[in-house]
Scaffold this motif. Structure first.
Motif, PDB file in Angstrom:
ATOM      1  N   SER A 132      -4.716  -0.196  -3.788  1.00  0.00           N
ATOM      2  CA  SER A 132      -5.079  -1.111  -4.856  1.00  0.00           C
ATOM      3  C   SER A 132      -6.480  -0.763  -5.336  1.00  0.00           C
ATOM      4  O   SER A 132      -7.344  -0.426  -4.527  1.00  0.00           O
ATOM      5  CB  SER A 132      -5.062  -2.554  -4.344  1.00  0.00           C
ATOM      6  N   SER A 133      -6.709  -0.873  -6.634  1.00  0.00           N
ATOM      7  CA  SER A 133      -8.038  -0.613  -7.173  1.00  0.00           C
ATOM      8  C   SER A 133      -8.726  -1.905  -7.622  1.00  0.00           C
ATOM      9  O   SER A 133      -9.802  -1.868  -8.198  1.00  0.00           O
ATOM     10  CB  SER A 133      -7.963   0.364  -8.339  1.00  0.00           C
ATOM     11  N   SER A 134      -8.133  -3.042  -7.313  1.00  0.00           N
ATOM     12  CA  SER A 134      -8.693  -4.328  -7.718  1.00  0.00           C
ATOM     13  C   SER A 134      -9.946  -4.649  -6.891  1.00  0.00           C
ATOM     14  O   SER A 134      -9.996  -4.371  -5.688  1.00  0.00           O
ATOM     15  CB  SER A 134      -7.669  -5.447  -7.518  1.00  0.00           C
ATOM     16  N   SER A 135     -10.941  -5.238  -7.528  1.00  0.00           N
ATOM     17  CA  SER A 135     -12.154  -5.650  -6.823  1.00  0.00           C
ATOM     18  C   SER A 135     -12.217  -7.169  -6.671  1.00  0.00           C
ATOM     19  O   SER A 135     -13.208  -7.711  -6.200  1.00  0.00           O
ATOM     20  CB  SER A 135     -13.396  -5.150  -7.565  1.00  0.00           C
ATOM     21  N   THR A 136     -11.134  -7.855  -7.047  1.00  0.00           N
ATOM     22  CA  THR A 136     -11.072  -9.309  -6.940  1.00  0.00           C
ATOM     23  C   THR A 136     -10.576  -9.705  -5.553  1.00  0.00           C
ATOM     24  O   THR A 136      -9.646  -9.097  -5.030  1.00  0.00           O
ATOM     25  CB  THR A 136     -10.122  -9.889  -8.013  1.00  0.00           C
ATOM     26  N   ALA A 137     -11.189 -10.727  -4.976  1.00  0.00           N
ATOM     27  CA  ALA A 137     -10.779 -11.228  -3.664  1.00  0.00           C
ATOM     28  C   ALA A 137      -9.706 -12.304  -3.840  1.00  0.00           C
ATOM     29  O   ALA A 137      -9.779 -13.128  -4.747  1.00  0.00           O
ATOM     30  CB  ALA A 137     -11.979 -11.809  -2.936  1.00  0.00           C
ATOM     31  N   TYR A 138      -8.700 -12.271  -2.962  1.00  0.00           N
ATOM     32  CA  TYR A 138      -7.605 -13.235  -2.999  1.00  0.00           C
ATOM     33  C   TYR A 138      -7.375 -13.838  -1.627  1.00  0.00           C
ATOM     34  O   TYR A 138      -7.630 -13.198  -0.603  1.00  0.00           O
ATOM     35  CB  TYR A 138      -6.310 -12.566  -3.479  1.00  0.00           C
ATOM     36  N   LYS A 139      -6.845 -15.054  -1.618  1.00  0.00           N
ATOM     37  CA  LYS A 139      -6.529 -15.759  -0.375  1.00  0.00           C
ATOM     38  C   LYS A 139      -5.060 -15.574   0.018  1.00  0.00           C
ATOM     39  O   LYS A 139      -4.711 -15.662   1.185  1.00  0.00           O
ATOM     40  CB  LYS A 139      -6.854 -17.240  -0.504  1.00  0.00           C
ATOM     41  N   TYR A 140      -4.191 -15.336  -0.960  1.00  0.00           N
ATOM     42  CA  TYR A 140      -2.760 -15.152  -0.720  1.00  0.00           C
ATOM     43  C   TYR A 140      -2.347 -13.763  -1.192  1.00  0.00           C
ATOM     44  O   TYR A 140      -2.807 -13.292  -2.234  1.00  0.00           O
ATOM     45  CB  TYR A 140      -1.937 -16.177  -1.513  1.00  0.00           C
ATOM     46  N   PHE A 141      -1.455 -13.141  -0.422  1.00  0.00           N
ATOM     47  CA  PHE A 141      -0.891 -11.852  -0.815  1.00  0.00           C
ATOM     48  C   PHE A 141       0.617 -11.905  -0.603  1.00  0.00           C
ATOM     49  O   PHE A 141       1.101 -12.586   0.306  1.00  0.00           O
ATOM     50  CB  PHE A 141      -1.484 -10.706   0.020  1.00  0.00           C
ATOM     51  N   ALA A 142       1.343 -11.176  -1.449  1.00  0.00           N
ATOM     52  CA  ALA A 142       2.796 -11.139  -1.322  1.00  0.00           C
ATOM     53  C   ALA A 142       3.322  -9.758  -1.689  1.00  0.00           C
ATOM     54  O   ALA A 142       2.774  -9.084  -2.558  1.00  0.00           O
ATOM     55  CB  ALA A 142       3.428 -12.191  -2.225  1.00  0.00           C
ATOM     56  N   LEU A 143       4.371  -9.372  -1.010  1.00  0.00           N
ATOM     57  CA  LEU A 143       5.114  -8.148  -1.292  1.00  0.00           C
ATOM     58  C   LEU A 143       6.464  -8.587  -1.847  1.00  0.00           C
ATOM     59  O   LEU A 143       7.172  -9.373  -1.205  1.00  0.00           O
ATOM     60  CB  LEU A 143       5.318  -7.332  -0.013  1.00  0.00           C
ATOM     61  N   VAL A 144       6.816  -8.115  -3.045  1.00  0.00           N
ATOM     62  CA  VAL A 144       8.095  -8.444  -3.677  1.00  0.00           C
ATOM     63  C   VAL A 144       8.910  -7.159  -3.781  1.00  0.00           C
ATOM     64  O   VAL A 144       8.468  -6.193  -4.411  1.00  0.00           O
ATOM     65  CB  VAL A 144       7.897  -9.065  -5.077  1.00  0.00           C
ATOM     66  N   VAL A 145      10.095  -7.149  -3.172  1.00  0.00           N
ATOM     67  CA  VAL A 145      10.957  -5.964  -3.152  1.00  0.00           C
ATOM     68  C   VAL A 145      12.007  -6.088  -4.248  1.00  0.00           C
ATOM     69  O   VAL A 145      12.801  -7.030  -4.251  1.00  0.00           O
ATOM     70  CB  VAL A 145      11.632  -5.791  -1.777  1.00  0.00           C
TER      71      VAL A 145
END
Length: 181
Positions: A132-145
């Motif tokens: 990932s090249s994002s520099s934003t911090a997140y509290k939730y992450f998800a993988l969608v298949v």
């Protein structure tokens, strides 16, 4: 650093982590298994994949996300994601993710795409090849298949690790408390 940084023994909450999934085939294949780092356990979704492994259901993570079976983790603190480690179920690599997206959120409703992969050959051991090249911090992450490797009816994942940097959150001092001074 790798997240979660604890062995998950349940869906949580556990040391600030909570995991969930769009579906689970049975209690033998609970989603916390993929965060257990024990390579003889896995998560399996319900039957939702058809011809060519394409997702045929209507499950959706939330605003900004595509339809697909998903796994989600709530972190104890915000993380800037750099990459993920992902492996399919060793005995069922034909059911591993071939096309997927990784999303981040701070409200568990609105999702931002961080990683998009298509045509991935599944690995039997975790490999960091999804960045990932994002520099934003997140509290939730998800993988969608959105597609499994071949024509099978469910997705099977053995390991999922989020790599990134935890964001330091300020500790507020309370004036007038018993420990003032």
């Amino acid at each position: 650093r790798k997240f979660p940084d604890t062995v998950m023994a349940s869906n949580g909450p556990q040391r600030g982590y909570t995991v969930s999934a769009s579906s689970t085939q049975s209690s033998t294949y609970e989603v916390y298994n993929i965060f257990h780092l024990n390579l003889d356990k896995e998560w399996r979704s319900d039957t939702q994949y058809g011809s060519g492994g394409a997702y045929t259901g209507s499950r959706n993570l939330g605003t900004g996300a595509v339809n697909g079976e998903w796994v989600k983790i709530e972190m104890p603190h915000k993380i800037v994601l750099s990459s993920i480690d992902l492996s399919g179920d060793t005995g069922y690599l034909n059911r591993a993710p071939e096309d997927f997206k990784v999303y981040g959120s701070n409200d568990d409703t609105n999702w931002t795409e961080l990683i998009s992969e298509t045509g991935i050959t599944p690995l039997a051991t975790p490999g960091t090849n999804h960045t990932s090249s994002s520099s934003t911090a997140y509290k939730y992450f998800a993988l969608v298949v959105t597609r499994t490797y071949t024509t099978f009816d469910y997705v099977a994942i053995e390991t999922l690790v989020f790599n990134g940097t935890e964001v330091a959150e300020p500790v507020l001092a309370r004036l007038g408390g018993s420990f003032e001074g």
